[in-house]
Design a protein around this motif. Structure first.
Motif, PDB file in Angstrom:
ATOM      1  N   TYR A 147       0.755  -1.103  -0.097  1.00 24.19           N
ATOM      2  CA  TYR A 147       0.157  -0.028   0.045  1.00 24.19           C
ATOM      3  C   TYR A 147       0.776   1.221  -0.045  1.00 24.19           C
ATOM      4  O   TYR A 147       0.375   2.343  -0.307  1.00 24.19           O
ATOM      5  N   SER A 148       1.974   0.990   0.255  1.00 25.44           N
ATOM      6  CA  SER A 148       2.989   2.347   0.322  1.00 25.44           C
ATOM      7  C   SER A 148       3.373   2.567  -1.257  1.00 25.44           C
ATOM      8  O   SER A 148       3.187   3.467  -1.799  1.00 25.44           O
ATOM      9  N   LYS A 149       3.345   1.332  -1.925  1.00 26.50           N
ATOM     10  CA  LYS A 149       3.663   1.475  -3.469  1.00 26.50           C
ATOM     11  C   LYS A 149       2.239   2.026  -4.141  1.00 26.50           C
ATOM     12  O   LYS A 149       2.356   2.751  -5.158  1.00 26.50           O
ATOM     13  N   LYS A 150       1.098   1.617  -3.693  1.00 25.29           N
ATOM     14  CA  LYS A 150      -0.160   1.935  -4.190  1.00 25.29           C
ATOM     15  C   LYS A 150      -0.561   3.501  -3.781  1.00 25.29           C
ATOM     16  O   LYS A 150      -1.233   4.194  -4.660  1.00 25.29           O
ATOM     17  N   GLY A 151       0.239   3.974  -2.745  1.00 25.55           N
ATOM     18  CA  GLY A 151      -0.276   5.351  -2.280  1.00 25.55           C
ATOM     19  C   GLY A 151      -1.599   5.296  -1.640  1.00 25.55           C
ATOM     20  O   GLY A 151      -2.534   6.261  -1.435  1.00 25.55           O
ATOM     21  N   PRO A 210      -6.961  -2.546   5.042  1.00 28.07           N
ATOM     22  CA  PRO A 210      -6.325  -2.519   3.853  1.00 28.07           C
ATOM     23  C   PRO A 210      -7.381  -1.395   3.118  1.00 28.07           C
ATOM     24  O   PRO A 210      -8.440  -1.596   3.032  1.00 28.07           O
ATOM     25  N   GLY A 211      -6.859  -0.226   2.426  1.00 27.81           N
ATOM     26  CA  GLY A 211      -7.570   0.528   1.956  1.00 27.81           C
ATOM     27  C   GLY A 211      -8.972   1.519   2.410  1.00 27.81           C
ATOM     28  O   GLY A 211      -9.666   2.045   1.781  1.00 27.81           O
ATOM     29  N   LYS A 212      -8.885   1.581   3.760  1.00 25.99           N
ATOM     30  CA  LYS A 212      -9.794   2.499   4.503  1.00 25.99           C
ATOM     31  C   LYS A 212      -9.275   3.499   4.980  1.00 25.99           C
ATOM     32  O   LYS A 212      -8.234   3.511   5.553  1.00 25.99           O
ATOM     33  N   ASP A 213     -10.084   4.557   4.913  1.00 22.84           N
ATOM     34  CA  ASP A 213      -9.507   5.845   5.214  1.00 22.84           C
ATOM     35  C   ASP A 213      -9.995   6.278   6.494  1.00 22.84           C
ATOM     36  O   ASP A 213     -10.768   5.216   7.304  1.00 22.84           O
ATOM     37  N   THR A 248      -5.142   5.799  11.310  1.00 20.86           N
ATOM     38  CA  THR A 248      -5.128   5.801   9.728  1.00 20.86           C
ATOM     39  C   THR A 248      -3.916   6.135   9.248  1.00 20.86           C
ATOM     40  O   THR A 248      -3.533   7.493   9.643  1.00 20.86           O
ATOM     41  N   VAL A 249      -3.158   5.742   8.229  1.00 22.37           N
ATOM     42  CA  VAL A 249      -1.995   6.225   7.756  1.00 22.37           C
ATOM     43  C   VAL A 249      -1.772   5.838   6.441  1.00 22.37           C
ATOM     44  O   VAL A 249      -2.551   5.081   5.878  1.00 22.37           O
ATOM     45  N   PHE A 250      -1.169   6.769   5.628  1.00 26.00           N
ATOM     46  CA  PHE A 250      -0.423   6.487   4.398  1.00 26.00           C
ATOM     47  C   PHE A 250       0.599   6.052   4.419  1.00 26.00           C
ATOM     48  O   PHE A 250       1.518   6.680   4.401  1.00 26.00           O
ATOM     49  N   PRO A 251       1.149   4.674   4.108  1.00 27.91           N
ATOM     50  CA  PRO A 251       2.309   4.276   4.678  1.00 27.91           C
ATOM     51  C   PRO A 251       3.495   4.681   3.529  1.00 27.91           C
ATOM     52  O   PRO A 251       3.122   4.827   2.493  1.00 27.91           O
ATOM     53  N   ASN A 252       4.743   4.631   3.870  1.00 32.06           N
ATOM     54  CA  ASN A 252       5.798   4.982   2.922  1.00 32.06           C
ATOM     55  C   ASN A 252       6.674   3.633   3.215  1.00 32.06           C
ATOM     56  O   ASN A 252       6.482   2.845   4.218  1.00 32.06           O
TER      57      ASN A 252
END
Length: 291
Positions: A147-151, A210-213, A248-252
């Motif tokens: 999900y880091s790659k997907k943003g 995964p994929g939940k804001d 909730t995070v946007f992983p890198n």
């Protein structure tokens, strides 16, 4: 079914003792007895090996059905095992091969089942059926990378049962185990196929979604709280509640699962400090996430 088949065969011997009728009867009966093996081929959870073994037995079923029909329509000599000839040779060779292949196949199926059971025992918590910590960590780290790659966002929920020690002390550990099982059964109703549900130990659980804001994870957290809040179970002598931390995070590429756990654990502590039976959202600091 076997007993009824024997009784039916004896009735044929007593009242209509023709060899072609006897051959046709037991051919149809054997095909019928073997029919449940078709589940090996048609089952949704069937493995490649199960489909191979099932297909082998479907051929046997088809052969007995053909033999049964042939026995009714042709002379006895052409379909009897006891008449020397090409049919007898092919039949006996086929029985020999199928017997050996069938035995080997079932040994392989038993080994495959044992291997799957070992994998299950190594990956899941025996009491609740949730992932154990090691398996959850492996899968969660893969999600963080993907999900880091997907943003795209990931949401993480951490919770435990309010006053669980009091439940164990008052009603006994057996009831405590039932509470844990009831809890996981109810929560699984809200989870999707991709969600990861882990039991860390005792009454502490985590869910990676995964994929939940934030909006989606808030909604799920509230649904879980409402599902458990005062829910009455026939198997339990009392009700129970949970406190839940959510993040909730946007992983890198630098995001660590341990950082998510630590932050969510603080949110869980705040939820308990606010009176329990509630949700508290944590906020991860970007500098802490990149460590």
């Amino acid at each position: 079914m076997t007993l009824l088949s024997i009784i039916g065969f004896q009735l044929i011997v007593l009242f209509y003792n023709e060899e072609n009728v006897r051959i046709s009867y037991y051919s149809f009966v054997i095909a019928l007895i073997l029919m449940p093996v078709s589940r090996l081929v048609l089952g949704k959870a069937s493995t490649f090996l199960m489909r191979i073994i099932g297909s082998l037995y479907l051929l046997v079923i088809a052969a007995f059905l053909i033999r049964g029909v042939t026995a009714l329509l042709s002379s006895t000599d052409s379909i009897s095992f006891y008449t020397p000839g090409l049919y007898q040779l092919i039949s006996l060779l086929s029985i020999y091969l199928l017997t050996n292949l069938g035995n080997l196949g079932f040994v392989l199926l038993m080994k495959e089942k044992a291997d799957h059971e070992l994998i299950r025992l190594a990956s899941y918590d025996d009491l609740t059926g949730t992932l154990n910590r090691r398996t959850f960590t492996e899968k969660a780290n893969k999600y963080l990378t993907d999900y880091s790659k997907k943003g795209q966002p990931l949401s993480y929920l951490l919770f435990d049962i309010d006053n669980f020690k009091t439940i164990n002390d008052t009603y006994g550990h057996h009831v405590g185990d039932q509470v844990l099982q009831d809890l996981t059964t109810r929560i699984k109703l809200h989870l999707g196929k991709e969600d990861l549900f882990v039991r860390y130990g005792g009454d502490e659980f985590g869910i990676l979604i995964p994929g939940k804001d934030e909006t989606d994870s808030n909604q799920m957290a509230e649904q879980i709280i409402q599902t458990l809040n005062g829910a009455i179970s026939r198997s339990l002598p009392m009700t129970y509640t949970i406190s839940l931390g959510v993040l909730t995070v946007f992983p890198n590429q630098y995001t660590q699962l341990e950082t998510l756990y630590t932050t969510c654990d603080e949110a869980l502590y705040n939820a308990k400090s606010n009176g329990r039976n509630g949700v508290f959202r944590g906020q991860i600091d970007v500098h802490n996430a990149v460590s």
